[in-house]
Design a protein around this motif. Structure first.
Motif, PDB file in Angstrom:
ATOM      1  N   ILE A   1       0.854  -1.183   0.000  1.00  0.00           N
ATOM      2  CA  ILE A   1       0.000   0.000   0.000  1.00  0.00           C
ATOM      3  C   ILE A   1       0.894   1.239   0.000  1.00  0.00           C
ATOM      4  O   ILE A   1       1.791   1.369   0.827  1.00  0.00           O
ATOM      5  CB  ILE A   1      -0.940   0.026   1.225  1.00  0.00           C
ATOM      6  CG1 ILE A   1      -1.748  -1.270   1.300  1.00  0.00           C
ATOM      7  CG2 ILE A   1      -1.866   1.244   1.144  1.00  0.00           C
ATOM      8  CD1 ILE A   1      -2.610  -1.388   2.542  1.00  0.00           C
ATOM      9  N   ASN A   2       0.643   2.132  -0.950  1.00  0.00           N
ATOM     10  CA  ASN A   2       1.432   3.351  -1.094  1.00  0.00           C
ATOM     11  C   ASN A   2       0.695   4.554  -0.532  1.00  0.00           C
ATOM     12  O   ASN A   2      -0.534   4.639  -0.631  1.00  0.00           O
ATOM     13  CB  ASN A   2       1.738   3.608  -2.580  1.00  0.00           C
ATOM     14  CG  ASN A   2       2.543   2.489  -3.176  1.00  0.00           C
ATOM     15  OD1 ASN A   2       3.604   2.157  -2.691  1.00  0.00           O
ATOM     16  ND2 ASN A   2       2.045   1.893  -4.235  1.00  0.00           N
TER      17      ASN A   2
ATOM     18  N   LYS B   1      -5.471   7.727  -5.017  1.00  0.00           N
ATOM     19  CA  LYS B   1      -6.026   7.050  -3.845  1.00  0.00           C
ATOM     20  C   LYS B   1      -7.126   6.098  -4.290  1.00  0.00           C
ATOM     21  O   LYS B   1      -7.939   6.428  -5.138  1.00  0.00           O
ATOM     22  CB  LYS B   1      -6.546   8.065  -2.842  1.00  0.00           C
ATOM     23  CG  LYS B   1      -5.413   8.847  -2.228  1.00  0.00           C
ATOM     24  CD  LYS B   1      -5.812   9.575  -0.985  1.00  0.00           C
ATOM     25  CE  LYS B   1      -4.565  10.260  -0.459  1.00  0.00           C
ATOM     26  NZ  LYS B   1      -4.618  10.531   0.915  1.00  0.00           N
ATOM     27  N   GLY B   2      -7.091   4.907  -3.725  1.00  0.00           N
ATOM     28  CA  GLY B   2      -8.031   3.860  -4.098  1.00  0.00           C
ATOM     29  C   GLY B   2      -7.380   2.834  -5.015  1.00  0.00           C
ATOM     30  O   GLY B   2      -7.749   1.680  -5.028  1.00  0.00           O
TER      31      GLY B   2
ATOM     32  N   ILE C   1       5.287   7.160  -1.428  1.00  0.00           N
ATOM     33  CA  ILE C   1       5.826   7.221  -2.784  1.00  0.00           C
ATOM     34  C   ILE C   1       6.836   8.361  -2.870  1.00  0.00           C
ATOM     35  O   ILE C   1       6.725   9.352  -2.153  1.00  0.00           O
ATOM     36  CB  ILE C   1       4.715   7.402  -3.837  1.00  0.00           C
ATOM     37  CG1 ILE C   1       3.922   8.685  -3.578  1.00  0.00           C
ATOM     38  CG2 ILE C   1       3.825   6.188  -3.899  1.00  0.00           C
ATOM     39  CD1 ILE C   1       3.018   9.078  -4.701  1.00  0.00           C
ATOM     40  N   PRO C   2       7.842   8.229  -3.730  1.00  0.00           N
ATOM     41  CA  PRO C   2       8.808   9.310  -3.905  1.00  0.00           C
ATOM     42  C   PRO C   2       8.167  10.538  -4.541  1.00  0.00           C
ATOM     43  O   PRO C   2       7.160  10.425  -5.248  1.00  0.00           O
ATOM     44  CB  PRO C   2       9.860   8.712  -4.853  1.00  0.00           C
ATOM     45  CG  PRO C   2       9.609   7.253  -4.885  1.00  0.00           C
ATOM     46  CD  PRO C   2       8.185   7.045  -4.515  1.00  0.00           C
TER      47      PRO C   2
END
Length: 142
Positions: free
Chosen positions: A7-8, A78-79, A70-71
């Protein structure tokens, strides 16, 4: 072979880790910040990312759920910020799966050796699912 989820997040990974650890009565494991990455002559961590979480995980009912920020500059929707992750000790199997998932899809990162995996790659399949595949060298792989 085992299956897990990745998950990010966009800078709120630490907050999310604390939340999910409390909800699922678990603990965050292996927290690594971008600033702790081994030196890489091809990549310099931006100052804005140094305090962000590059990797952590929580065991949720026997499933390894991995988390990261995330970078900077990488888009996040989102999602759709969850990617299935397959880890195995079988080099031939990871290569086969990567190849089949690539058909009609898009290779996001070719299979290659990284500092965390003997062979790692990312591919978005023809249905828009981004898969991460990892050879687990530390598990006695050939």
């Amino acid at each position: 072979m085992y299956f897990s989820l990745f998950i990010n997040f966009e800078g709120e990974c630490k907050e999310a880790l604390d939340f999910y650890a409390k909800v699922f009565k678990s603990e965050a494991q292996g927290v690594m910040l971008y600033s702790e990455m081994p030196p890489d002559p091809n990549y310099t961590v931006p100052d804005a990312d140094k305090g962000k979480i590059m990797y952590s995980s929580i065991n949720i009912f026997g499933c390894n759920v991995m988390f990261c920020d995330i970078p900077s500059g990488m888009p996040l929707v989102k999602g759709s910020n969850i990617s299935p992750t397959l880890s195995t000790c079988d080099r031939d199997e990871i290569t086969r799966i990567f190849g089949e998932l690539s058909q009609g899809g898009q290779v996001d990162m070719e299979l290659q050796q990284t500092f965390w995996s003997g062979l790692y790659g990312m591919v978005t399949d023809k249905y828009g699912i981004t898969w991460q595949l990892s050879l687990e060298a530390d598990q006695g792989c050939k």
